[in-house]
Every structure is written in C-alpha cells, then in structure tokens.
Design a protein around this motif. Sequence first.
Motif, PDB file in Angstrom:
ATOM      1  N   GLU A 121       0.894  -0.958   0.146  1.00  0.00           N
ATOM      2  CA  GLU A 121      -0.043   0.042   0.044  1.00  0.00           C
ATOM      3  C   GLU A 121       0.839   1.250   0.014  1.00  0.00           C
ATOM      4  O   GLU A 121       2.161   1.330   0.373  1.00  0.00           O
ATOM      5  CB  GLU A 121      -0.796   0.278   1.028  1.00  0.00           C
ATOM      6  N   ARG A 122       0.246   2.427  -0.312  1.00  0.00           N
ATOM      7  CA  ARG A 122       1.103   3.682  -0.462  1.00  0.00           C
ATOM      8  C   ARG A 122       1.653   3.727   0.921  1.00  0.00           C
ATOM      9  O   ARG A 122       0.930   3.775   1.802  1.00  0.00           O
ATOM     10  CB  ARG A 122      -0.021   4.646  -0.664  1.00  0.00           C
ATOM     11  N   GLY A 123       2.895   4.372   0.918  1.00  0.00           N
ATOM     12  CA  GLY A 123       3.487   4.886   2.132  1.00  0.00           C
ATOM     13  C   GLY A 123       4.437   3.623   2.924  1.00  0.00           C
ATOM     14  O   GLY A 123       4.933   3.787   3.804  1.00  0.00           O
ATOM     15  N   MET A 124       4.041   2.362   2.364  1.00  0.00           N
ATOM     16  CA  MET A 124       4.953   1.048   3.118  1.00  0.00           C
ATOM     17  C   MET A 124       6.617   1.310   2.336  1.00  0.00           C
ATOM     18  O   MET A 124       6.697   1.778   1.460  1.00  0.00           O
ATOM     19  CB  MET A 124       4.291   0.071   2.534  1.00  0.00           C
ATOM     20  N   THR A 125       7.292   0.759   3.416  1.00  0.00           N
ATOM     21  CA  THR A 125       8.650   0.718   3.107  1.00  0.00           C
ATOM     22  C   THR A 125       8.758  -0.760   2.167  1.00  0.00           C
ATOM     23  O   THR A 125       8.420  -1.903   2.810  1.00  0.00           O
ATOM     24  CB  THR A 125       9.564   0.608   4.227  1.00  0.00           C
ATOM     25  N   VAL A 126       9.399  -0.788   1.202  1.00  0.00           N
ATOM     26  CA  VAL A 126       9.677  -2.011   0.145  1.00  0.00           C
ATOM     27  C   VAL A 126      11.147  -2.103  -0.214  1.00  0.00           C
ATOM     28  O   VAL A 126      11.601  -1.118  -0.486  1.00  0.00           O
ATOM     29  CB  VAL A 126       8.715  -1.729  -1.204  1.00  0.00           C
ATOM     30  N   GLY A 127      11.272  -3.470  -0.217  1.00  0.00           N
ATOM     31  CA  GLY A 127      12.834  -3.807  -0.724  1.00  0.00           C
ATOM     32  C   GLY A 127      12.600  -4.644  -1.837  1.00  0.00           C
ATOM     33  O   GLY A 127      11.636  -5.480  -1.910  1.00  0.00           O
ATOM     34  N   LEU A 128      13.361  -4.392  -2.769  1.00  0.00           N
ATOM     35  CA  LEU A 128      13.473  -5.195  -4.100  1.00  0.00           C
ATOM     36  C   LEU A 128      14.678  -6.058  -4.176  1.00  0.00           C
ATOM     37  O   LEU A 128      15.926  -5.471  -3.836  1.00  0.00           O
ATOM     38  CB  LEU A 128      13.310  -4.207  -5.478  1.00  0.00           C
ATOM     39  N   TYR A 129      14.559  -7.205  -4.600  1.00  0.00           N
ATOM     40  CA  TYR A 129      15.669  -8.158  -4.844  1.00  0.00           C
ATOM     41  C   TYR A 129      15.830  -8.406  -6.324  1.00  0.00           C
ATOM     42  O   TYR A 129      15.095  -8.730  -6.605  1.00  0.00           O
ATOM     43  CB  TYR A 129      15.537  -9.535  -4.130  1.00  0.00           C
ATOM     44  N   GLY A 130      17.097  -8.065  -6.688  1.00  0.00           N
ATOM     45  CA  GLY A 130      17.252  -8.233  -8.087  1.00  0.00           C
ATOM     46  C   GLY A 130      16.616  -6.845  -9.003  1.00  0.00           C
ATOM     47  O   GLY A 130      15.976  -6.155  -8.225  1.00  0.00           O
ATOM     48  N   PHE A 131      17.123  -6.544 -10.097  1.00  0.00           N
ATOM     49  CA  PHE A 131      16.835  -5.411 -10.565  1.00  0.00           C
ATOM     50  C   PHE A 131      16.894  -5.500 -11.984  1.00  0.00           C
ATOM     51  O   PHE A 131      17.794  -4.905 -12.768  1.00  0.00           O
ATOM     52  CB  PHE A 131      17.865  -4.280 -10.279  1.00  0.00           C
ATOM     53  N   GLY A 132      15.741  -6.051 -12.555  1.00  0.00           N
ATOM     54  CA  GLY A 132      15.767  -6.262 -14.087  1.00  0.00           C
ATOM     55  C   GLY A 132      14.490  -5.200 -14.506  1.00  0.00           C
ATOM     56  O   GLY A 132      14.513  -4.017 -13.695  1.00  0.00           O
ATOM     57  N   GLY A 133      14.241  -5.423 -15.736  1.00  0.00           N
ATOM     58  CA  GLY A 133      13.058  -4.342 -16.266  1.00  0.00           C
ATOM     59  C   GLY A 133      11.793  -4.334 -15.153  1.00  0.00           C
ATOM     60  O   GLY A 133      11.279  -3.256 -15.106  1.00  0.00           O
ATOM     61  N   SER A 134      11.227  -5.347 -14.893  1.00  0.00           N
ATOM     62  CA  SER A 134      10.156  -5.379 -13.941  1.00  0.00           C
ATOM     63  C   SER A 134      10.506  -4.459 -12.723  1.00  0.00           C
ATOM     64  O   SER A 134       9.535  -3.588 -12.256  1.00  0.00           O
ATOM     65  CB  SER A 134       9.506  -6.481 -13.433  1.00  0.00           C
ATOM     66  N   ALA A 135      11.678  -4.590 -12.093  1.00  0.00           N
ATOM     67  CA  ALA A 135      11.873  -3.971 -10.706  1.00  0.00           C
ATOM     68  C   ALA A 135      12.076  -2.341 -11.133  1.00  0.00           C
ATOM     69  O   ALA A 135      11.895  -1.579 -10.461  1.00  0.00           O
ATOM     70  CB  ALA A 135      13.373  -4.487 -10.119  1.00  0.00           C
ATOM     71  N   HIS A 136      12.769  -1.976 -12.274  1.00  0.00           N
ATOM     72  CA  HIS A 136      12.921  -0.698 -12.698  1.00  0.00           C
ATOM     73  C   HIS A 136      11.519  -0.214 -12.805  1.00  0.00           C
ATOM     74  O   HIS A 136      11.543   1.063 -12.288  1.00  0.00           O
ATOM     75  CB  HIS A 136      13.739  -0.734 -14.117  1.00  0.00           C
ATOM     76  N   ILE A 137      10.640  -0.652 -13.493  1.00  0.00           N
ATOM     77  CA  ILE A 137       9.399   0.001 -13.565  1.00  0.00           C
ATOM     78  C   ILE A 137       8.495  -0.170 -11.959  1.00  0.00           C
ATOM     79  O   ILE A 137       7.957   1.025 -11.817  1.00  0.00           O
ATOM     80  CB  ILE A 137       8.429  -0.745 -14.644  1.00  0.00           C
ATOM     81  N   THR A 138       8.717  -0.900 -11.360  1.00  0.00           N
ATOM     82  CA  THR A 138       8.027  -1.196 -10.270  1.00  0.00           C
ATOM     83  C   THR A 138       8.599  -0.173  -9.123  1.00  0.00           C
ATOM     84  O   THR A 138       7.833   0.683  -8.513  1.00  0.00           O
ATOM     85  CB  THR A 138       8.193  -2.690  -9.482  1.00  0.00           C
ATOM     86  N   ILE A 139       9.941   0.282  -9.041  1.00  0.00           N
ATOM     87  CA  ILE A 139      10.246   0.985  -8.184  1.00  0.00           C
ATOM     88  C   ILE A 139       9.950   2.732  -8.769  1.00  0.00           C
ATOM     89  O   ILE A 139       9.607   3.473  -7.835  1.00  0.00           O
ATOM     90  CB  ILE A 139      11.876   1.171  -8.092  1.00  0.00           C
ATOM     91  N   GLN A 140       9.491   2.810  -9.841  1.00  0.00           N
ATOM     92  CA  GLN A 140       9.021   4.103 -10.266  1.00  0.00           C
ATOM     93  C   GLN A 140       7.642   4.222  -9.661  1.00  0.00           C
ATOM     94  O   GLN A 140       7.207   5.285  -9.393  1.00  0.00           O
ATOM     95  CB  GLN A 140       9.101   4.032 -11.688  1.00  0.00           C
TER      96      GLN A 140
END
Length: 190
Positions: A166-185
């Motif tokens: 949900e909005r405002g949560m802290t999130v960590g991403l493991y790996g960084f491909g195309g989907s993570a690049h868009i997700t982080i945005q």
Amino acid sequence: MKAMTVNIPGAIEEHPLALADVPVPEPGDKEILVRVRTCGVCRTDLHVAEGDLRPHREHVIPGHEVVGVVERAGPGCARYAIGDRVGIAWLRETCGRCVYCLRGRENLCPNAKFTGYDHDGGYAEYAAVREDFAYPIPAPLGDEEAAPLLCAGIIGFRAIKRAAIERGMTVGLYGFGGSAHITIQVLKYW
C-alpha cells in the motif's frame, strides 16, 4: 508481410533471427488482427532466439511487448473497434477452466500459450491475438512508453498487488531487471 523469425536458435552473435516474408495472420474466432506500431525487446525474446527456451514451433516470430492498432476483427469479436490502439503481452491464452484460471492466477495455467513462443509475436508488421488477451492502451501514453509495460510492467504491478503493498509502505526489491525498474518508479510515485 515482413517479419523477423527464429531461423536457427543460437547465440545472438550468430544471428538466429532472419528477415522473412510471411503471410499476414488471419484472425480466427474472437481474435483481432493488430498492425504493429512498435514492439519492445524482452530478455525472454532473446531466450527464444538463442534457444535457452526451445521454440515451440519452427520459424516462430518473437516479440511480446506489442503496441499496435486493430486492423481487422475475426468472427465473434465485440470488444475493440477498427483503429483502437491495443497491446499484446506474453500471456496469449489460457484454458479459463483450471484451478489457477478460476482463482485469477492464469499466469500459472498449465495450458497457457505465449506470444512469440507458441504463437507469432510482434517482430512483424501484423500480429493476431484473442481479443480478451489484448489490452487497451490509453491515448496519453506513447507507443514506445507503453511497450515495456506489457511485460515488465505487468510483472511488477502483479507483484505489488500480490504482496498487498500500500502507499507509504517501505519496500525492498531483490534483483533489478526491467520489472523492478518499473516497479520502483510506481512505488516512488506512491
């Protein structure tokens, strides 16, 4: 029509894709014919071309980040009009009856078929797809901006939804491909 087909799968330096003249696909029942305007390049397309994912048929046309315009509709189509802009993604069809499909997890359907793997994709002038697996593309979004959303964007968005972020949560991403690049945005925007 002109298309790039997987000629002989092999290292990309060996040029496994070949330019070919192939017939324009004929849309079947509940399928639309899409005139391709742009198609992104996904790592999965390279896996198919290089033979890491063995093509399910000879001379398949890769490409599953397709943005184009509906050119023609097959029998039984009612969702899109000629001229509508749509996208075609990796998941091209499912059975709609298995436990996964019935639970909204059709990406796990054991009978799934894929664009650019089981069926021809968007490295061509035209591609056909079942209309229920075509995505409407909003007018403000350019073709080139929309294309990666049809793979990496879908994967990232589904991950956000499945993780109940949900909005405002802290999130960590493991790996960084195309989907993570868009997700982080998306997460940064939130």
